[in-house]
Design an enzyme around this catalytic site. Structure first.
Site, PDB file in Angstrom:
ATOM      1  N   MET A 186       8.965   5.715  65.306  1.00  8.20           N
ATOM      2  CA  MET A 186       7.543   6.000  65.529  1.00  8.20           C
ATOM      3  C   MET A 186       6.702   5.269  64.487  1.00  8.20           C
ATOM      4  SD  MET A 186       7.283   9.805  67.037  1.00  8.20           S
ATOM      5  CE  MET A 186       7.429  10.702  65.516  1.00  8.20           C
ATOM      6  N   GLY A 187       7.282   4.219  63.892  1.00 12.06           N
ATOM      7  CA  GLY A 187       6.527   3.464  62.893  1.00 12.06           C
ATOM      8  C   GLY A 187       6.457   4.202  61.572  1.00 12.06           C
ATOM      9  N   HIS A 189      10.074   3.225  56.633  1.00  9.50           N
ATOM     10  CA  HIS A 189      10.528   3.348  55.252  1.00  9.50           C
ATOM     11  C   HIS A 189      11.971   2.879  55.189  1.00  9.50           C
ATOM     12  CE1 HIS A 189      12.570   6.919  56.698  1.00  9.50           C
ATOM     13  NE2 HIS A 189      11.415   7.448  57.080  1.00  9.50           N
ATOM     14  N   GLU A 190      12.572   3.009  54.043  1.00 12.26           N
ATOM     15  CA  GLU A 190      13.930   2.477  53.838  1.00 12.26           C
ATOM     16  C   GLU A 190      14.941   3.095  54.811  1.00 12.26           C
ATOM     17  OE1 GLU A 190      16.696   0.081  52.779  1.00 12.26           O
ATOM     18  OE2 GLU A 190      14.645  -0.231  52.092  1.00 12.26           O
ATOM     19  N   HIS A 207      14.456   3.791  57.979  1.00 15.57           N
ATOM     20  CA  HIS A 207      14.384   3.000  59.215  1.00 15.57           C
ATOM     21  C   HIS A 207      15.069   1.644  59.012  1.00 15.57           C
ATOM     22  CE1 HIS A 207      10.615   5.554  59.652  1.00 15.57           C
ATOM     23  NE2 HIS A 207      11.262   5.835  60.761  1.00 15.57           N
ATOM     24  N   GLY A 243      19.221   8.035  63.104  1.00 15.27           N
ATOM     25  CA  GLY A 243      19.497   8.503  61.744  1.00 15.27           C
ATOM     26  C   GLY A 243      20.102   9.898  61.745  1.00 15.27           C
ATOM     27  N   GLN A 244      21.072  10.089  60.854  1.00 12.12           N
ATOM     28  CA  GLN A 244      21.680  11.405  60.652  1.00 12.12           C
ATOM     29  C   GLN A 244      20.631  12.427  60.209  1.00 12.12           C
ATOM     30  OE1 GLN A 244      24.893  12.358  61.163  1.00 12.12           O
ATOM     31  NE2 GLN A 244      24.116  14.400  60.660  1.00 12.12           N
ATOM     32  N   GLN A 250      18.640  15.687  66.977  1.00 14.03           N
ATOM     33  CA  GLN A 250      18.274  14.547  67.824  1.00 14.03           C
ATOM     34  C   GLN A 250      19.508  13.694  68.138  1.00 14.03           C
ATOM     35  OE1 GLN A 250      14.455  12.265  67.508  1.00 14.03           O
ATOM     36  NE2 GLN A 250      15.724  10.917  66.285  1.00 14.03           N
ATOM     37  N   ARG A 307       6.666  11.514  56.974  1.00 14.39           N
ATOM     38  CA  ARG A 307       5.696  12.573  56.648  1.00 14.39           C
ATOM     39  C   ARG A 307       5.619  12.860  55.151  1.00 14.39           C
ATOM     40  NH1 ARG A 307       7.707  14.579  61.815  1.00 14.39           N
ATOM     41  NH2 ARG A 307       5.952  14.987  63.229  1.00 14.39           N
TER      42      ARG A 307
END
Ligand code: AMP
Length: 385
Positions: free
Chosen positions: A81-82, A85-86, A88, A217-218, A223, A257
């Site tokens: 979702m943009g 950060h590291e 991603h 991502g874990q 998800q 966030r």
């Protein structure tokens, strides 16, 4: 009484020109855009090709995908979702290690935000995101055998939801994928439309990009379980790859966030990760029952909460624990006892409440400390033989 609930029954584009890159219309790819190096050092950098193309619409991306297939290239997809950060970037690195082409999608999906959630305030950092991907792509260019970030897909909501305006209400008018009860547990209990939105948008992205592999991502463990179920139940010919959680040195999981936290809430926000570590230590010490594993986690959260409550309002950071869970790794159903042959997932969520009596000199983060921040984290308890 413990404040922790251990178990719940089911419950666009302004493309400013950066100093090192110019963005302009690509001639042969519909409305795909690309960013190119204009400084000699970057333009001439060894392996600096191909350019990363930016797609807004489905058809040009399909053409790109068809060409990749015909050229026997493989595609790894990294949905985001943009506000990159590291964490991603770690997903992109993993995708580049296993595929010739990485497609990163940047789309803030409205249907996974409830009507009262933070869709409007979700951080949007498009230009920085592109710059980060550009820098990473150059890094990948120097890695022997690594794939490249060859496409960014950043669709509009009209593109992603062509029939109806997307509906975030619980009845939800539209075409959706739902997983019951998986999508209603834990995060789904607090955010009833969340996994419906996630599963639906991921199915769309998978259909559009047709990746060989997808990277998640874990950090967002439920998800990952939802995506694996989506791929299994809908017979999607896709490999699902889970990448370890990237953390700050003190253990806080990176999250888009976190920019809202500010210094006061940032210090206390580590409570969840610390609590889960205490529970993990119990499992590693041979404990198997729910009570034995979870009590130190609840205790740590309670102690931290009490310590904050005794501080003066201008010093404290208050939070609420939503849940701390010990669940089965495939169903996310709560466990009374861990079967060591299956292992388990420890996970939790806390809500950092708005900062009280903010000081002018204080680092309050984006939003002046007034935006509540939901933090989630988890630890996988591996099977032991
Ligand atoms: P988001 O943009 O928050 O939707 O996340 C996009 C992808 O990045 C998801 O697969 C997340 O699980 C993953 N991700 C987010 N934060 C982290 C992190 N700290 N470590 C690893 N993966 C992450």
């Amino acid at each position: 009484m413990s404040s922790i609930r251990h178990f719940r029954v089911p419950k666009a584009c302004s493309y400013a020109t950066a100093s090192f890159c110019r963005i302009h219309q690509a001639p042969n790819t519909g409305n795909a855009l690309r960013f190119l190096s204009t400084t000699p050092a970057l333009r001439d950098a060894k392996h600096f090709a191909p350019e990363t193309k930016i797609f807004r619409d489905v058809e040009p991306l399909r053409e790109f995908r068809r060409a990749a297939l015909l050229n026997k290239r493989t595609v790894g997809l990294v949905p985001t979702m943009g506000a990159l950060h590291e964490g991603h970037l770690s997903l992109v690195r993993h995708a580049a290690a296993e595929n010739t082409d990485v497609i990163v999608t940047i789309y803030v999906n409205p249907t996974q935000f409830g009507l009262n959630e933070d869709l409007a305030s979700y951080p949007k950092t498009w230009e920085t995101d592109l710059r980060m991907l550009h820098t990473l792509d150059r890094e990948l260019a120097s890695v022997e055998g690594a794939g490249r970030v060859t496409a960014v897909f950043a669709p509009s909501t009209k593109t992603m939801y062509p029939t109806l305006p997307p509906d975030s209400s619980i009845p939800g008018v539209g075409s959706f994928i739902e997983m019951r009860p998986l999508g209603q547990l834990l995060e789904g209990a607090s955010r009833p439309v969340f996994f419906r939105g996630v599963a639906t948008v991921c199915m769309k992205l998978f259909n559009i990009c047709q990746p060989e592999r997808v990277y998640f991502g874990q950090k967002d463990v439920q998800q990952t379980v939802v995506i694996k179920r989506l791929v299994k139940d809908f017979h999607l010919p896709i490999g699902v790859k889970i990448v370890p959680t990237s953390r700050e040195p003190d253990g806080l999981a990176l999250s888009s966030r976190n920019v809202y936290l500010g210094a006061r809430r940032r210090t206390v926000g580590i409570v969840l990760s610390q609590a889960l570590r205490k529970a993990e230590a119990q499992y590693k010490a041979g404990k198997r029952t729910r009570g034995d594993i979870l009590w130190p986690a609840s205790d740590h959260a309670d102690q931290t909460k009490m310590a904050q409550d005794t501080l003066e309002p201008h010093k404290r950071a208050r939070f609420e624990v939503d849940y701390i869970s010990l669940a089965d790794p495939e169903t996310m159903e709560e466990l009374d006892e861990v079967d060591p042959a299956r292992g388990a997932i420890l996970s939790g969520a806390v809500k950092m409440l708005p900062v009280e009596e903010p000081n002018e000199s204080e680092d309050l983060g984006v939003g002046g400390g007034q935006i509540p921040v939901r933090l989630i984290d988890n630890i996988v308890l591996d099977p032991v033989s």
